[in-house]
Design an enzyme around this catalytic site. Structure first.
Site, mmCIF file in Angstrom:
data_model
loop_
_atom_site.group_PDB
_atom_site.id
_atom_site.type_symbol
_atom_site.label_atom_id
_atom_site.label_comp_id
_atom_site.label_asym_id
_atom_site.label_seq_id
_atom_site.Cartn_x
_atom_site.Cartn_y
_atom_site.Cartn_z
ATOM 1 C CG ASP A 1 -3.616 -13.769 4.515
ATOM 2 O OD1 ASP A 1 -4.219 -14.496 3.698
ATOM 3 O OD2 ASP A 1 -3.126 -12.677 4.209
ATOM 4 N NE ARG B 1 -3.887 -2.140 2.353
ATOM 5 C CZ ARG B 1 -3.876 -3.450 2.103
ATOM 6 N NH1 ARG B 1 -2.723 -4.084 1.931
ATOM 7 N NH2 ARG B 1 -5.014 -4.131 2.031
#
Length: 414
Positions: free
Chosen positions: A297, A15
Site C-alpha cells: 500500500d 477488523r
C-alpha cells in the site's frame, strides 16, 4: 520538529468493527477512523441489524454472537474492500437469513473469488448475481459448520483475514492451509486483534487453526493509520524537514510502518520509540531496489518521490497492486511519464529513473492513494493538480487541508 496526529487505521477499524459485531457484549472503539470506507462498514452493520452508536471519538457496537438481527437485508459496500469482503463473511455465519451485497463499479471490478469459493467449500449457499467471483452476491445463511480448507491469498490477505475472523463463529472451528500469501503483516494485525477479543489462533507455518467459541467484547483503541503516515514521513524525507507521528512506535500492529525502513535506506534519519516515530532528512535521497510485497500500500508513496532520488528506484514483487482500487503500478507509471520521468515496468515491478519532474494533472483513477502520494511529489514540483482530488474521502476526508497545514507548520519550523 512538526508533530502530526494521523487519523485512525482503516485496517484496524474495519477488523475491530467485525470483531465487535461478533462479540458477546458491547464493545467500545476509541479513536476509530471516520471516512467513507468505515462509514460504509457501519452502515452495513446497521442494515444487518447490529446496534451501532457513533460518538465523535468513540463508537459503541452491541455484539450479536448469533449473527445479524435482520433476517433479510441489502447492503451496499461502496468502494470499501474490507466492507465488501468482511461483511458477507460475517453474515454467512448467521443461523438463517438472506443477505444481498453490492458495491460501487470500482469495487465490482475487484476480485472476490478465492474468498467466495472458500465459503462455498465450507457449505455456504452463495451465488454471484453478476460476474462470477465479483459483487454483487447473495448469501442464504444457515450457519457454518467449519472444518478444513486450502486458500490462495496471493491476491489479497483480506481473504485470509475474513476467514480467520469467521473461525470462532463456526461450530467446529477452522483449519486453513494457505498456499500463497501477500501483505503478510496485515494477517499479523488480524491475529493480534483476535487475541484482544479473546481468541488465540494457532499458526504452524502457513497453516492456521482457529478454535470455535466466539469472541468477548472489550474496549479497543485504534492506532493511527501507518499507510496514511507514509505520506508525511515521505514529505519530511523529500523536503529536508522533520516530522513525528505519535501512536506509531515499536509496538505498532501495522506492517506499513516499515516504510520508514525504506526511507532509512534512502538516507533519511529514522527514530522509533515505544510510542512514536520520527523521520528527518536533509532532502537528499539515494536510490535503491526494494521488495515491497508486504507493504504494497506504500508502493505509490515511494514511486511518487522516486524521481528525486540520486539513482534509480526499483520496486519489486508488487503484482497485487494491480488489483487494488485501480492498477496502481500502471497508474504510477503513467503519471510519472506524464511528469517527464523515465519509467520501466514489468508484471510485478516498476523502475523509476531520476529526473526533473514537470507539473501535470494527475490521473487519479478514483484512487485515494494515488492522490495522496503525488501530493508529496507536489512539494518539490509545484503546480500539480488532480482530476478527482475528492477521492481521498475513502480514508482521509480532510487530507488536503491537513497536508497543507502540515507543510505550513513545518516550513515555519514548528
Amino acid at each position: 520538529m512538526t508533530v502530526i496526529d494521523i487519523p485512525g487505521s482503516k485496517s484496524v477499524t474495519a477488523r475491530a468493527l467485525f470483531l465487535a459485531a461478533a462479540a458477546d457484549g458491547t464493545t467500545t472503539l476509541l479513536r476509530p477512523l471516520h471516512s467513507d470506507d468505515t462509514e460504509g462498514f457501519t452502515e452495513g452493520l446497521t442494515r444487518l441489524g447490529y446496534a451501532v452508536v457513533r460518538e465523535p471519538d468513540r463508537w459503541h457496537i452491541e455484539g450479536r454472537p448469533s449473527g445479524p438481527a435482520a433476517a433479510d437485508a441489502e447492503v451496499h459496500c461502496r468502494d470499501g474492500a474490507t466492507t465488501a469482503r468482511f461483511l458477507p463473511t460475517l453474515a454467512a455465519a448467521a443461523a438463517s437469513g438472506t443477505y444481498r451485497f453490492d458495491a460501487s463499479a470500482q469495487m465490482r471490478r475487484r476480485p472476490l473469488a478465492p474468498l467466495t469459493e472458500a465459503l462455498r467449500t465450507l457449505g455456504v449457499d452463495l451465488r454471484h448475481d453478476g460476474a462470477e467471483g465479483h459483487h454483487p452476491l447473495t448469501i442464504q445463511a444457515s450457519g457454518v459448520k467449519g472444518g478444513g480448507l486450502t486458500l490462495d491469498a496471493g491476491e489479497s490477505s483480506q481473504y485470509l483475514t475474513a476467514l480467520l475472523m469467521l473461525g470462532p463463529l463456526t461450530a467446529e472451528g477452522l483449519r486453513i492451509e494457505v498456499t500463497e500469501l501477500v501483505s503478510a503483516p496485515y494477517v499479523e494485525i488480524t491475529l493480534a486483534m483476535m487475541r484482544g477479543f479473546g481468541v488465540e489462533v494457532v499458526r504452524e507455518g502457513n497453516t492456521f487453526t482457529v478454535p470455535p467459541g466466539g469472541y468477548r467484547a472489550t474496549t479497543y483503541a485504534i492506532e493511527p493509520d501507518a499507510s496514511t503516515a507514509s505520506y508525511f514521513f515521505a514529505a519530511a524525507a523529500l523536503t529536508g524537514r522533520e516530522v513525528t507521528v505519535p501512536g506509531l512506535g515499536t509496538g505498532a500492529l501495522q506492517g506499513d510502518l516499515r516504510f520508514t525502513e525504506v526511507l532509512r535506506r534512502m538516507d533519511a534519519d529514522v527514530r522509533t520509540t515505544s510510542d512514536s516515530t520520527t523521520v528527518r532528512s536533509d532532502g537528499r535521497l539515494a536510490g535503491l531496489t526494494v521488495n515491497m510485497r508486504d507493504i504494497s500500500d506504500t508502493m505509490p508513496t515511494l514511486a511518487a518521490i522516486a524521481p528525486y532520488a540520486s539513482s534509480p528506484v526499483r520496486i519489486e514483487d508488487v503484482a497485487n497492486t494491480r488489483v487494488k482500487e485501480c492498477d496502481r503500478l500502471e497508474a504510477c507509471a503513467q503519471n510519472l511519464r506524464s511528469m517527464g520521468i523515465t519509467v520501466r515496468t514489468g508484471p510485478d515491478w516498476i523502475e523509476i529513473h531520476p529526473g526533473t519532474p514537470r507539473p501535470t494533472e494527475i490521473a487519479t483513477h478514483g484512487d485515494h492513494r494515488i492522490v495522496m502520494s503525488f501530493a508529496v511529489a507536489g512539494l518539490r514540483t509545484p503546480g500539480m493538480s488532480y482530476d478527482d482530488p475528492g477521492c481521498v474521502r475513502k480514508t482521509f476526508p480532510r487530507f488536503h487541508e491537513e497536508f497543507a497545514a502540515f507543510v505550513e507548520r513545518s516550513s515555519a519550523g514548528e
